[in-house]
Design a protein around this motif. Sequence first.
Motif, PDB file in Angstrom:
ATOM      1  N   VAL A  12      -2.432  27.217  26.218  1.00 49.64           N
ATOM      2  CA  VAL A  12      -1.112  26.600  26.158  1.00 49.64           C
ATOM      3  C   VAL A  12      -0.177  27.596  25.494  1.00 49.64           C
ATOM      4  CG1 VAL A  12       0.255  24.696  25.203  1.00 49.64           C
ATOM      5  CG2 VAL A  12      -2.089  24.280  26.023  1.00 49.64           C
ATOM      6  N   GLY A  13       0.882  27.956  26.193  1.00 46.15           N
ATOM      7  CA  GLY A  13       1.860  28.889  25.647  1.00 46.15           C
ATOM      8  C   GLY A  13       2.985  28.158  24.950  1.00 46.15           C
ATOM      9  N   GLU A  19      13.021  27.858  31.677  1.00 46.26           N
ATOM     10  CA  GLU A  19      12.779  28.954  32.625  1.00 46.26           C
ATOM     11  C   GLU A  19      11.597  29.812  32.180  1.00 46.26           C
ATOM     12  OE1 GLU A  19      14.840  33.084  34.082  1.00 46.26           O
ATOM     13  OE2 GLU A  19      16.187  31.453  33.526  1.00 46.26           O
ATOM     14  N   LYS A  20      11.556  30.146  30.888  1.00 46.48           N
ATOM     15  CA  LYS A  20      10.432  30.953  30.386  1.00 46.48           C
ATOM     16  C   LYS A  20       9.125  30.170  30.463  1.00 46.48           C
ATOM     17  CE  LYS A  20      11.948  34.595  27.346  1.00 46.48           C
ATOM     18  NZ  LYS A  20      11.921  35.128  25.993  1.00 46.48           N
ATOM     19  N   CYS A  21       9.169  28.890  30.160  1.00 43.82           N
ATOM     20  CA  CYS A  21       7.951  28.073  30.238  1.00 43.82           C
ATOM     21  C   CYS A  21       7.426  28.028  31.669  1.00 43.82           C
ATOM     22  CB  CYS A  21       8.207  26.667  29.695  1.00 43.82           C
ATOM     23  SG  CYS A  21       8.334  26.609  27.890  1.00 43.82           S
ATOM     24  N   LYS A  22       8.324  27.912  32.624  1.00 42.57           N
ATOM     25  CA  LYS A  22       7.924  27.911  34.032  1.00 42.57           C
ATOM     26  C   LYS A  22       7.287  29.254  34.392  1.00 42.57           C
ATOM     27  CE  LYS A  22       9.773  27.188  38.672  1.00 42.57           C
ATOM     28  NZ  LYS A  22      10.947  26.907  39.482  1.00 42.57           N
ATOM     29  N   GLY A  29      -0.109  32.075  34.601  1.00 45.10           N
ATOM     30  CA  GLY A  29      -1.281  31.233  34.807  1.00 45.10           C
ATOM     31  C   GLY A  29      -1.741  30.405  33.626  1.00 45.10           C
ATOM     32  N   PHE A  30      -0.876  30.213  32.639  1.00 40.47           N
ATOM     33  CA  PHE A  30      -1.239  29.356  31.516  1.00 40.47           C
ATOM     34  C   PHE A  30      -1.373  27.921  32.006  1.00 40.47           C
ATOM     35  CE2 PHE A  30      -0.397  33.093  29.397  1.00 40.47           C
ATOM     36  CZ  PHE A  30      -0.111  33.019  28.052  1.00 40.47           C
ATOM     37  N   GLY A  52      -6.748  18.743  20.493  1.00 36.62           N
ATOM     38  CA  GLY A  52      -6.455  19.616  19.366  1.00 36.62           C
ATOM     39  C   GLY A  52      -6.525  21.084  19.757  1.00 36.62           C
ATOM     40  N   VAL A  53      -6.314  21.934  18.762  1.00 47.29           N
ATOM     41  CA  VAL A  53      -6.278  23.382  18.961  1.00 47.29           C
ATOM     42  C   VAL A  53      -7.395  24.010  18.138  1.00 47.29           C
ATOM     43  CG1 VAL A  53      -4.883  25.480  18.623  1.00 47.29           C
ATOM     44  CG2 VAL A  53      -3.781  23.336  19.350  1.00 47.29           C
ATOM     45  N   ASP A  54      -8.190  24.843  18.787  1.00 47.79           N
ATOM     46  CA  ASP A  54      -9.279  25.539  18.094  1.00 47.79           C
ATOM     47  C   ASP A  54      -8.857  26.926  17.616  1.00 47.79           C
ATOM     48  OD1 ASP A  54     -11.308  23.540  18.401  1.00 47.79           O
ATOM     49  OD2 ASP A  54     -11.415  24.083  20.514  1.00 47.79           O
TER      50      ASP A  54
END
Length: 175
Positions: A12-13, A19-22, A29-30, A52-54
């Motif tokens: 996940v970015g 626009e940047k998220c797209k 490929g995120f 959650g985040v590891d």
Amino acid sequence: GQIAKALGCRVVGIAGGAEKCKWVTEELGFDACIDYRAPGMSKALRAACPDGVDVYFDNVGGTVLEAALFAMNEKGRIVCCGAVSQYDTETPTGPRNLPGLVVVKRLRMEGFIVMDWTQNDAKALRALQTWVEAGQIKVTEDIVDGLENAPQALIGLLAGENKGKRMVRVAADPS
């Protein structure tokens, strides 16, 4: 993020603007991307990471790091490589409840400077070349021409104008 994806991770970015998220999801490929400029960033991060985040790689600090800390799983790992959100402000902010979250969640937080890992340069270069050749990693360069434009290029970098690695070309390639 692209390296983690090439290694088989769910990625996940976090980027500035729709626009940047797209671009991050469609071009790089995120699996998802959170807009840190949009309201409710922390809630959006938790929704994108329901388990959650590891591992969190941070190079911005501030409120983005704070949101990530709250989303971390127990015994998660945070790699700190920069604090770009803090470089161009007279009112730096840091994550609230630190070290509280680190203690309660038993997190590991460590600084990362690439020069500490030079003994792995050849191995990393081989892996990166393989991923680039296979199309798993896309190299995006954002080149600004002319040394006279370097100050504005840096200001633009800090404002998030770039996509990919921002560089200033000071002369033509001699080859």
